[in-house]
Write an enzyme that holds these catalytic residues in place. Structure first.
Site, PDB file in Angstrom:
ATOM      1  N   ASP A   1      69.268  16.222  33.572  1.00  0.00           N
ATOM      2  CA  ASP A   1      69.151  17.518  34.250  1.00  0.00           C
ATOM      3  C   ASP A   1      70.519  17.998  34.740  1.00  0.00           C
ATOM      4  O   ASP A   1      70.831  19.186  34.671  1.00  0.00           O
ATOM      5  CB  ASP A   1      68.187  17.417  35.444  1.00  0.00           C
TER       6      ASP A   1
ATOM      7  N   ASP B   1      69.789  24.116  35.678  1.00  0.00           N
ATOM      8  CA  ASP B   1      68.763  23.686  34.730  1.00  0.00           C
ATOM      9  C   ASP B   1      67.466  23.629  35.525  1.00  0.00           C
ATOM     10  O   ASP B   1      67.201  22.657  36.219  1.00  0.00           O
ATOM     11  CB  ASP B   1      69.117  22.317  34.144  1.00  0.00           C
TER      12      ASP B   1
ATOM     13  N   GLU C   1      69.143  28.382  32.597  1.00  0.00           N
ATOM     14  CA  GLU C   1      68.518  28.188  31.290  1.00  0.00           C
ATOM     15  C   GLU C   1      67.295  29.083  31.161  1.00  0.00           C
ATOM     16  O   GLU C   1      66.436  29.108  32.034  1.00  0.00           O
ATOM     17  CB  GLU C   1      68.110  26.728  31.100  1.00  0.00           C
TER      18      GLU C   1
END
Length: 178
Positions: A151, A18, A78
């Site tokens: 996160d 992430d 991501e």
């Protein structure tokens, strides 16, 4: 009974990233579609007041350590989506590029997933909130006591998404290439 056991070659290790300059979530899972096991989770931090190059180098160092230690089959990152804060988008894109570079240097393939894709994979809803994602990550990994920031759980959700959807996506791509 042995027919119900997965082929050992079908068990994959996925590292989810992430990306973020201040906080970059890392999550590693093993498994196959329908079953995931937690291997490790972390959040890499860089000081907001540090020079950009130093921050990117720190992320690179942390990602190198995780890639070398975890030895994933694939890295799921991501995909940056449009936000109102251009600075945040730039930092996220730069951190994602570092993850791509580190994986490429080690010959590890990288796949990209949108936030809505990841949310749909782990919660069934593409518009799920962070709390719902974190709850389902803990449930899917059978780790109810996992104390990890958003996160980190987002990174684990990315890894689970790739673990479950990656095989199907590869089959679709192969079928479409015929």
């Amino acid at each position: 009974m042995a027919a119900n056991l997965p082929n050992m070659r079908s068990i994959r290790r996925v590292m989810g990233v992430d990306p973020g300059l201040t906080r970059c979530g890392i999550g590693v899972v093993d498994g196959y579609p329908g079953l995931a096991r937690l291997v490790g989770v972390d959040v890499l931090h860089t000081p907001a007041d540090a020079e950009l190059g130093d921050r990117l180098a720190a992320l690179e160092d942390g990602l190198v350590q995780w890639l070398d230690r975890a030895a994933p089959d694939v890295v799921a990152v991501e995909r940056v989506f449009s936000q109102h804060n251009v600075r945040t988008v730039m930092g996220t894109a730069q951190a994602g590029a570092v993850a791509l570079l580190v994986a490429a240097r080690r010959g590890v393939p990288v796949v990209w997933h949108t936030p809505s894709e990841v949310k749909a994979a782990v919660t069934g809803q593409g518009r799920a909130g962070k709390d719902q994602v974190a709850f389902m990550v803990r449930r899917l990994l059978r780790a109810p006591g996992l104390a990890a920031p958003a996160d980190a759980t987002d990174a684990l959700a990315l890894a689970i998404c790739q673990l479950w959807r990656g095989a199907a996506m590869a089959r679709l791509a192969a079928g479409g290439a015929r």
